[in-house]
Scaffold this active site. Structure first.
Site, PDB file in Angstrom:
ATOM      1  N   ASP A 280       0.847  -1.197   0.000  1.00  0.00           N
ATOM      2  CA  ASP A 280       0.000   0.000   0.000  1.00  0.00           C
ATOM      3  C   ASP A 280       0.885   1.251   0.000  1.00  0.00           C
ATOM      4  O   ASP A 280       2.037   1.210   0.444  1.00  0.00           O
ATOM      5  CB  ASP A 280      -0.889   0.023   1.242  1.00  0.00           C
ATOM      6  CG  ASP A 280      -1.852  -1.155   1.278  1.00  0.00           C
ATOM      7  OD1 ASP A 280      -2.180  -1.680   0.200  1.00  0.00           O
ATOM      8  OD2 ASP A 280      -2.271  -1.534   2.383  1.00  0.00           O
TER       9      ASP A 280
HETATM   10  N1  URA Z   1      -1.003  -5.963   4.000  1.00  0.00           N
HETATM   11  C1  URA Z   1      -1.570  -4.738   3.967  1.00  0.00           C
HETATM   12  O1  URA Z   1      -2.630  -4.516   4.530  1.00  0.00           O
HETATM   13  N2  URA Z   1      -0.935  -3.766   3.290  1.00  0.00           N
HETATM   14  C2  URA Z   1       0.243  -3.957   2.654  1.00  0.00           C
HETATM   15  O2  URA Z   1       0.791  -3.022   2.073  1.00  0.00           O
HETATM   16  C3  URA Z   1       0.824  -5.229   2.714  1.00  0.00           C
HETATM   17  C4  URA Z   1       0.173  -6.221   3.382  1.00  0.00           C
END
Ligand code: URA
Length: 227
Positions: free
Chosen positions: A99
């Protein structure tokens, strides 16, 4: 590798464009006209209009992704992308996603075969996350994270979970569903306030500050291929 894939990887054309070039007779392999079903090996000499096509070097980059950078190649909102943080040639793309607000270990490569393998759920690549959460999860919460949490796309697989300190949990997963860590922690009543991936497939961020990157050693690439 098929001739069209070779030409695409070398940046000559898209696969479909490469098929057109091959059909028009402009591509030779070791001096003979290439066909749509021609397979090219490490020692074959490929030329387009008589000019030799240079093989693209395979590159493997480990990036310490900083926050605020997106993992797509281009962002409609104009935010910076991970691809802009690493050298442009030969072009590499991220394996899987983090993310925009997640920091940590991200692999980028132009080795499509390896990227496909690593991203495939069947291979269950190990990912280690360190997350700060609201509240302070107790042993009961850690046990639920380990055993599996019910999410709207099904229960999560068994995982490793341990408390690193007040409101800080380490989670080791072999799955990679969208927003998985955030959804798991929210499901057990401890929403994530900060998320960091400290290791991916055994690769840690040792020696890399945020936004820094390094190329993998050949032995590390070998481990990714076989491990
Ligand atoms: N899980 C998440 O919620 N976000 C990420 O970026 C990676 C794993």
């Amino acid at each position: 590798m098929r001739l069209n894939a070779f030409l695409a990887r070398a940046g000559i054309a898209s696969r479909r464009g490469a098929d057109e070039l091959i059909k028009s007779g402009r591509v030779t392999v070791n001096g003979e006209a290439g066909q749509l079903n021609t397979v090219v090996g490490a020692h074959d000499l490929v030329a387009v209009d008589g000019e030799e096509v240079a093989r693209q070097r395979l590159r493997y980059v480990l990036l310490h992704k900083p926050a605020g950078v997106v993992t797509t190649a281009r962002d409609p909102q104009g935010r910076p992308t991970v691809v802009e943080l690493v050298p442009a040639e030969p072009r590499v793309v991220p394996v899987g996603r983090l993310d925009a607000d997640t920091t940590g270990a991200l692999l980028l490569t132009n080795d499509g075969q390896l990227a496909h393998r690593l991203a495939h759920p069947r291979y269950g690549v190990e990912k280690t996350y360190v997350t700060d959460v609201e509240g302070d999860p107790g042993e009961d919460v850690l046990r639920r994270l380990r055993q599996g949490v019910e999410l709207d796309d099904g229960p999560t697989a068994p995982a490793r979970a341990r408390r690193l300190g007040r409101g800080r949990v380490e989670l080791v997963l072999h799955e990679g569903r969208k927003h998985q860590v955030k959804r798991m922690l929210a499901a057990v009543g401890h929403p994530v306030t900060r998320l960091h991936r400290s290791a991916y497939a055994g690769l840690t961020l040792e020696g890399l500050e945020p936004a820094e990157w390094r190329e993998l050693e050949p032995s590390e690439v070998e481990l990714l291929r076989t491990g």
